[in-house]
Design a protein around this motif. Sequence first.
Motif, PDB file in Angstrom:
ATOM      1  N   SER A  42       0.912  -1.135   0.034  1.00 36.19           N
ATOM      2  CA  SER A  42      -0.494   0.235  -0.406  1.00 36.19           C
ATOM      3  C   SER A  42       0.741   1.343   0.393  1.00 36.19           C
ATOM      4  O   SER A  42       0.489   2.051   0.349  1.00 36.19           O
ATOM      5  N   GLU A  46       3.346   3.570  -2.220  1.00 35.90           N
ATOM      6  CA  GLU A  46       4.088   3.458  -3.296  1.00 35.90           C
ATOM      7  C   GLU A  46       5.252   3.963  -2.964  1.00 35.90           C
ATOM      8  O   GLU A  46       6.208   3.604  -3.496  1.00 35.90           O
ATOM      9  N   ASP A  67      -5.553   1.245  -0.156  1.00 38.67           N
ATOM     10  CA  ASP A  67      -4.244   2.112  -0.985  1.00 38.67           C
ATOM     11  C   ASP A  67      -3.665   1.136  -1.718  1.00 38.67           C
ATOM     12  O   ASP A  67      -2.610   0.960  -2.427  1.00 38.67           O
ATOM     13  N   LYS A 113      -1.439  -1.626  -4.237  1.00 34.69           N
ATOM     14  CA  LYS A 113      -1.528  -1.129  -5.772  1.00 34.69           C
ATOM     15  C   LYS A 113      -2.369  -2.344  -6.044  1.00 34.69           C
ATOM     16  O   LYS A 113      -1.769  -2.587  -7.481  1.00 34.69           O
ATOM     17  N   THR A 124       0.961  -4.508 -10.508  1.00 36.10           N
ATOM     18  CA  THR A 124       1.648  -3.086 -10.581  1.00 36.10           C
ATOM     19  C   THR A 124       2.546  -3.715  -9.302  1.00 36.10           C
ATOM     20  O   THR A 124       4.287  -2.902  -9.641  1.00 36.10           O
TER      21      THR A 124
END
Length: 200
Positions: A82, A84, A142, A144, A148
Motif C-alpha cells: 500500500s 508506493e 491504497d 496497488k 502493479t
Amino acid sequence: MLLLGTDNAGKSTLVEQIKKIEGLSKKQVKKLPPTIGLNIAKITKYQGEFVFWDVGGQASLRKLWQKYITEANGVVFVIDGSDESRFDEVREVIDGLWTRRGLDDAGLPVVKGSGDLEDESLESTLADLPCLFLLNKNDSPDFKGIETIQRKLELSNINCIESVCLPVSALDANGVDAALSWIYRSVYENSLWWGFGVLG
C-alpha cells in the motif's frame, strides 16, 4: 524461514498472526512497532519443525541479515503493497540481495547484477532457496494490486530456485493460510534435496 523486508512492511504482525493460526497464541493480532532484534516462532508440522526468524528491517539493521541467510531454508520477503512511496527503496533492497535473470543481446539467458552482499557465496545461497514475496496490506484501499507491484519491483525475474508472489493482510489473516501452505510445501521439498533437518 527467514522473514525479510523494510521496516513497517508487517513482518512482526505476520509472525504473530502465524502463531495465532498455528495455535501458539490466543492474543488478538494488532499492528506492531518495528522489530529491534529478533522475533521468532517455532511451528511443528508433519514435515518437521519450521522456525520463522523475523529480523528487523530498518536500514541500520539490514547488514545483520547476512548472518541469518546461511542458516535459512527459505525466505519470505514482506512488502507493504500500500506504500508506493517506498517501492524504489524496496527494489533497491531486493537488488542488494538477489541477482536477476534476463537475456543478453543474443537472446541467451544470463544473470544480471551482482547484489550488494559482502560475501558473494551468500548470493548463491539465496539462489538455492525458495522465496515467497508477500504483498502485504491487501486490505488497504491504497493497495496497488499484484500486477502493479510485481512490475514496479520486477519480481518475476528474481534469480532463485522457486519464487511466488502472494497478496496477504497480516492484520486480518487474509491469505496467510495460503502463504503458510506454500512455505511448508516448498521449504520441505527443498530440504529433501539438500538434506536439512530443522527448517528455518
